[in-house]
Write an enzyme that holds these catalytic residues in place. Sequence first.
Site, PDB file in Angstrom:
ATOM      1  N   HIS A 224       0.828  -1.220   0.000  1.00  0.00           N
ATOM      2  CA  HIS A 224       0.000   0.000   0.000  1.00  0.00           C
ATOM      3  C   HIS A 224       0.860   1.268   0.000  1.00  0.00           C
ATOM      4  O   HIS A 224       0.502   2.265   0.624  1.00  0.00           O
ATOM      5  CB  HIS A 224      -0.942   0.022   1.210  1.00  0.00           C
ATOM      6  CG  HIS A 224      -1.936  -1.097   1.231  1.00  0.00           C
ATOM      7  ND1 HIS A 224      -3.214  -0.985   0.733  1.00  0.00           N
ATOM      8  CD2 HIS A 224      -1.835  -2.373   1.683  1.00  0.00           C
ATOM      9  CE1 HIS A 224      -3.862  -2.126   0.888  1.00  0.00           C
ATOM     10  NE2 HIS A 224      -3.047  -2.999   1.456  1.00  0.00           N
TER      11      HIS A 224
ATOM     12  N   ASN B 198     -10.223  -2.851   2.847  1.00  0.00           N
ATOM     13  CA  ASN B 198      -9.978  -2.830   1.408  1.00  0.00           C
ATOM     14  C   ASN B 198     -11.278  -2.571   0.669  1.00  0.00           C
ATOM     15  O   ASN B 198     -12.356  -2.556   1.287  1.00  0.00           O
ATOM     16  CB  ASN B 198      -9.414  -4.185   0.955  1.00  0.00           C
ATOM     17  CG  ASN B 198      -7.921  -4.331   1.222  1.00  0.00           C
ATOM     18  OD1 ASN B 198      -7.211  -3.346   1.376  1.00  0.00           O
ATOM     19  ND2 ASN B 198      -7.461  -5.558   1.272  1.00  0.00           N
TER      20      ASN B 198
HETATM   21 FE1  HDD Z   1      -2.410  -4.794   5.498  1.00  0.00          FE
HETATM   22  C1  HDD Z   1      -0.929  -1.786   5.158  1.00  0.00           C
HETATM   23  C2  HDD Z   1      -5.393  -3.479   4.410  1.00  0.00           C
HETATM   24  C3  HDD Z   1      -3.836  -7.940   5.544  1.00  0.00           C
HETATM   25  C4  HDD Z   1       0.353  -6.022   6.939  1.00  0.00           C
HETATM   26  N1  HDD Z   1      -3.033  -2.988   4.889  1.00  0.00           N
HETATM   27  C5  HDD Z   1      -2.275  -1.860   4.818  1.00  0.00           C
HETATM   28  C6  HDD Z   1      -3.069  -0.767   4.342  1.00  0.00           C
HETATM   29  C7  HDD Z   1      -4.315  -1.248   4.133  1.00  0.00           C
HETATM   30  C8  HDD Z   1      -4.305  -2.648   4.481  1.00  0.00           C
HETATM   31  C9  HDD Z   1      -5.521  -0.474   3.631  1.00  0.00           C
HETATM   32  C10 HDD Z   1      -2.571   0.641   4.111  1.00  0.00           C
HETATM   33  C11 HDD Z   1      -2.794   1.518   5.309  1.00  0.00           C
HETATM   34  C12 HDD Z   1      -2.362   2.918   4.989  1.00  0.00           C
HETATM   35  O1  HDD Z   1      -3.032   3.562   4.163  1.00  0.00           O
HETATM   36  O2  HDD Z   1      -1.362   3.350   5.538  1.00  0.00           O
HETATM   37  N2  HDD Z   1      -4.225  -5.575   4.991  1.00  0.00           N
HETATM   38  C13 HDD Z   1      -5.343  -4.842   4.675  1.00  0.00           C
HETATM   39  C14 HDD Z   1      -6.497  -5.718   4.653  1.00  0.00           C
HETATM   40  C15 HDD Z   1      -6.051  -6.977   4.957  1.00  0.00           C
HETATM   41  C16 HDD Z   1      -4.631  -6.881   5.178  1.00  0.00           C
HETATM   42  C17 HDD Z   1      -7.905  -5.279   4.369  1.00  0.00           C
HETATM   43  C18 HDD Z   1      -6.823  -8.255   5.082  1.00  0.00           C
HETATM   44  C19 HDD Z   1      -8.055  -8.326   5.455  1.00  0.00           C
HETATM   45  N3  HDD Z   1      -1.833  -6.643   6.076  1.00  0.00           N
HETATM   46  C20 HDD Z   1      -2.584  -7.805   6.060  1.00  0.00           C
HETATM   47  C21 HDD Z   1      -1.848  -8.862   6.714  1.00  0.00           C
HETATM   48  C22 HDD Z   1      -0.672  -8.308   7.137  1.00  0.00           C
HETATM   49  C23 HDD Z   1      -0.671  -6.932   6.721  1.00  0.00           C
HETATM   50  C24 HDD Z   1      -2.353 -10.280   6.914  1.00  0.00           C
HETATM   51  C25 HDD Z   1       0.475  -8.956   7.885  1.00  0.00           C
HETATM   52  C26 HDD Z   1       0.315  -9.875   8.791  1.00  0.00           C
HETATM   53  N4  HDD Z   1      -0.571  -4.061   5.873  1.00  0.00           N
HETATM   54  C27 HDD Z   1       0.399  -4.726   6.522  1.00  0.00           C
HETATM   55  C28 HDD Z   1       1.628  -3.892   6.814  1.00  0.00           C
HETATM   56  C29 HDD Z   1       1.184  -2.487   6.277  1.00  0.00           C
HETATM   57  C30 HDD Z   1      -0.189  -2.775   5.697  1.00  0.00           C
HETATM   58  C31 HDD Z   1       2.903  -4.454   6.312  1.00  0.00           C
HETATM   59  C32 HDD Z   1       2.138  -1.793   5.302  1.00  0.00           C
HETATM   60  C33 HDD Z   1       2.178  -0.361   5.729  1.00  0.00           C
HETATM   61  C34 HDD Z   1       1.477  -0.329   7.002  1.00  0.00           C
HETATM   62  O3  HDD Z   1       1.035  -1.569   7.331  1.00  0.00           O
HETATM   63  O4  HDD Z   1       1.303   0.652   7.704  1.00  0.00           O
HETATM   64  O5  HDD Z   1       1.883  -3.870   8.163  1.00  0.00           O
END
Ligand code: HDD
Length: 695
Positions: A74, A147
Amino acid sequence: MTDHIERNAPAGGETHQVTDAEHPVLTTNHGTPISDNQNQLKAGARGPVLIEDEVFREKMNHFDHERIPERIVHARGSAAHGYFEVTDSLSDVTIADLFQKKGQRTEVFVRFSTVAGGAGSIDTPRDVRGFAVKFYTREGNWDLVGNNIPVFFIQDAIKFPDLIHAAKMEADRGYPQAATAHDTFWDFISLMPESTHMIMWAMSDRTLPRSFATMEGFGVHTFRFINAEGKSTFVKFHWKPKAGLASTIWDETVKIAGADPDFQRRDLFERIARGDYPEWELGVQLFDEDFANAQPYDVLDATKLIPEEVLPVRIVGRMVLDRYPDNFFAETEQAAFVPSHVVPGIGFSNDPLLQGRLFSYTDTQLSRLGSVNFHQLPINAAKGRAAAAGCPFLNQQRDGHMQMAVPKGRANYEPNSLAKAGEEGGAREDPEKGYKTFPSEEQGQKLRIRPESFADHYSQARLFFRSMDPAEQAHIASALVFELSKVSLEHIRVQVMANLRNVDETLAERVADGLAMDLPEAAPTAAPVLDMDPSPALRIIRGPRELHTLEGKTVGILIADGTDAGELATLKDAIKAAGGNAMTIAPKVGAVPLSDGSKIAADAQLFGQPSVTVDACAVILSDQAAAKLVKEGAAVQWVMDAFGHLKAIGANAAAQPLLDKAGVEPDEGVTDLAGFVEAAKQRYWDREPKVRTLA
Ligand code: HDD
């Protein structure tokens, strides 16, 4: 140097001329006034520069460190401020303060994003969109990090790094950027049948949204609400766009990427600037254990949804985005969304994907923002109860990189009895009002195991595909053909096709035909594949949320020398009256001479504003201009694409030669200027089989 600098005026306001003398004095970061910001300090006018030049060194040193690591997923995102307003109190099911009273408002910050591409990648790849909402409630911040698709690729968070590694650019060659059409993504997907439902969504028009304002948002997981009696109710969150659901066509999307890589970011900015504030309703699906136990899938499995026809969505609020960030870095980039940040009255379920997320997000902020104090950044700071006490938080945590607060006194531990001596004693826990975790009964052996109830990977993929309009089914089949045609390893295609056979035999046949390959044996299934009742609510095309309206839409009007001033004025008025946004586009932008001798500046130039960037297309030309434009590739393409992308085309009689050259054939969506505004409210899906071959 100019004598006068024009400041950006607020929308509709007057510009204010500021003289150089009126500007505040430029200083270093330490507050020293700067006398010259144009030249380095040198030994002699043409001599070597001096290292003692603090003004230069500080400026360059700061610049060299201006970037922070981009989000691992993202990374590409755009955001806006706004508010959430309760329209139906949820006090029966939750004590969450923000849901108590009808009319109650809570500030929000919302960031939309793509998933796979880097921070500078295009806005319009085929990709899931993030929909992250930060509610600044009076009881602390609640981050609903969702999402635009209600299900996910995987069931257990331990697979997330594999999924993302496979989806992002390939490790050795560093491409493709922001695209799933490559070997490693499809290899992983083909070996993870649990992703099949999400793949149906990813290959559908859902991943090609026209605008952030025209997409739904979903919390995905099952969460809990907890009420005053301590009773828990399961909840799934839905955002429903007021502007309706709208997507683009694949060919259009590809061309938008070239015409305007910032298409959706610009759209968000411009909608807010012109007062077309993006708005969503917040809906909830509420249910209890009995309901959960009666479904043919597990509500803890994030690859499953609860069809709205089975459990209606109760609308409880609205969210309006009415303010663009003042500074992209300080707000959009530094915003940290953390799903484990909830407020009293909201809790988690045992969904193993959600549980993994509860660890990952705080962890990633530590490397991305670089400090345990990321919560002190203005965009992340709580604005509720603690803020009212003059501090974004109240506890005994101290110090760390980039500590912004200056806590007074000695009370950096608890309990303490300093107050007895008249000193500041600090904050204390509150067993009544403090956050209470729902005391669910849990027992069992420690196991690394996937529950049996997560075994069905195909029934809901089938449900989704069979719920689609025929045009949407054709888009899914064509997207699969496109994506798999980019897969170079033959056996990966075979593995994907083996999974598709379990979804729908006709889909598998269409894709196999499009790839000119034989159908393999169906993959073995771990559970029987069910024929669930179709859910029309899942459709975009001809579905309940495809609105025929001009509100919020942009109409491009192609004009050139000699365009009839009266026809143009009438059309612009009619577009405005219908809530649309008219954009004149001409071969020369500065001044277009009209039929009555007047001149107007066009809003955009033909070569820079192809018709893919607008929702409907009008052409008002003089005979002479039409004769010229039939020889102008950009003009012919403008009309040809409008037709190919199933848009309404309204033209005056003189423009007909251009329409003929562009191959426009008569249909309901091709009108004269009088019928155009009505026609412009929709796309013409029935035209599609006439303009392209779909799988
Ligand atoms: Fe995630 C970012 C949505 C599963 C780990 N995720 C991130 C963002 C969104 C989502 C909208 C961007 C937030 C922003 O605008 O800063 N992610 C989801 C949804 C998931 C999902 C709807 C499943 C239902 N994500 C998911 C899993 C993991 C992560 C299973 C790890 C175990 N996601 C992350 C992250 C991020 C992220 C690596 C990258 C940047 C951040 O968190 O701040 O931790």
